[in-house]
Design a protein around this motif. Structure first.
Motif, PDB file in Angstrom:
ATOM      1  N   UNK A 201       4.895  -1.432 -10.545  1.00 11.64           N
ATOM      2  CA  UNK A 201       5.614  -2.351 -11.430  1.00 11.64           C
ATOM      3  C   UNK A 201       6.145  -3.585 -10.698  1.00 11.64           C
ATOM      4  N   UNK A 202       6.572  -3.413  -9.464  1.00 13.48           N
ATOM      5  CA  UNK A 202       7.140  -4.546  -8.711  1.00 13.48           C
ATOM      6  C   UNK A 202       6.099  -5.255  -7.855  1.00 13.48           C
ATOM      7  N   UNK A 203       4.872  -4.737  -7.866  1.00 13.11           N
ATOM      8  CA  UNK A 203       3.776  -5.300  -7.074  1.00 13.11           C
ATOM      9  C   UNK A 203       4.125  -5.407  -5.590  1.00 13.11           C
ATOM     10  N   UNK A 204       4.771  -4.371  -5.088  1.00 15.32           N
ATOM     11  CA  UNK A 204       5.049  -4.268  -3.656  1.00 15.32           C
ATOM     12  C   UNK A 204       4.522  -2.923  -3.180  1.00 15.32           C
ATOM     13  N   UNK A 205       4.378  -2.798  -1.885  1.00 18.39           N
ATOM     14  CA  UNK A 205       3.854  -1.539  -1.353  1.00 18.39           C
ATOM     15  C   UNK A 205       4.948  -0.479  -1.338  1.00 18.39           C
ATOM     16  N   UNK A 206       4.528   0.760  -1.353  1.00 19.91           N
ATOM     17  CA  UNK A 206       5.487   1.861  -1.271  1.00 19.91           C
ATOM     18  C   UNK A 206       6.223   1.807   0.069  1.00 19.91           C
TER      19      UNK A 206
ATOM     20  N   UNK B 298       7.663   8.466  -9.045  1.00 19.80           N
ATOM     21  CA  UNK B 298       8.593   7.359  -9.297  1.00 19.80           C
ATOM     22  C   UNK B 298       8.378   6.230  -8.299  1.00 19.80           C
ATOM     23  N   UNK B 299       8.165   6.596  -7.036  1.00 17.94           N
ATOM     24  CA  UNK B 299       7.930   5.590  -6.005  1.00 17.94           C
ATOM     25  C   UNK B 299       6.634   4.835  -6.275  1.00 17.94           C
ATOM     26  N   UNK B 300       5.598   5.556  -6.633  1.00 18.40           N
ATOM     27  CA  UNK B 300       4.313   4.928  -6.916  1.00 18.40           C
ATOM     28  C   UNK B 300       4.398   4.008  -8.132  1.00 18.40           C
ATOM     29  N   UNK B 301       5.102   4.445  -9.174  1.00 16.44           N
ATOM     30  CA  UNK B 301       5.279   3.626 -10.371  1.00 16.44           C
ATOM     31  C   UNK B 301       6.100   2.374 -10.063  1.00 16.44           C
TER      32      UNK B 301
END
Length: 113
Positions: A91-96, A84-87
């Motif tokens: 999707x938000x184009x930010x880093x984890x 979920x974090x990776x997705x």
């Protein structure tokens, strides 16, 4: 290169050795004996003061460096949460990392810590 090939020391590039500066070679014992002893000076005290100031300055530099330093926290996540974090990151184009930092800050603000 196979195991059977041997390398010689001549095949490696080595840096030249430093030349040691030669001090006065022709010092006679008579010259040493006739020299007057140097009067004691405050040189050791000055050296001690310089060392103490250097230590204090080094401590200050280390403290300043630690103030802006980032610290790392390892978090164990189950597979589903990691996916979920990776997705969400994709999707938000930010880093984890940015997502986790924001979540931690928000949580700490909510509990008032």
């Amino acid at each position: 290169m196979s195991r059977r090939e041997n390398l010689s020391l001549d095949e490696f590039a080595t840096a030249p050795r430093k030349q040691i500066a030669a001090g006065p070679v022709n010092v006679r014992q008579q010259d040493i004996a006739t020299r007057s002893p140097e009067p004691p000076s405050s040189k050791p005290e000055v050296e001690i003061d310089i060392r103490q100031e250097a230590r204090k300055a080094l401590r200050r530099v280390k403290r300043e460096r630690v103030k802006g330093e980032n610290f790392f926290v390892n978090v164990s996540l189950d597979r589903q949460t990691k996916r979920r974090l990776k997705l969400a990151s994709f999707n938000t184009e930010t880093s984890m990392q940015a997502i986790i930092e924001a979540a931690i800050v928000r949580y700490l603000d909510e509990i008032g810590a």
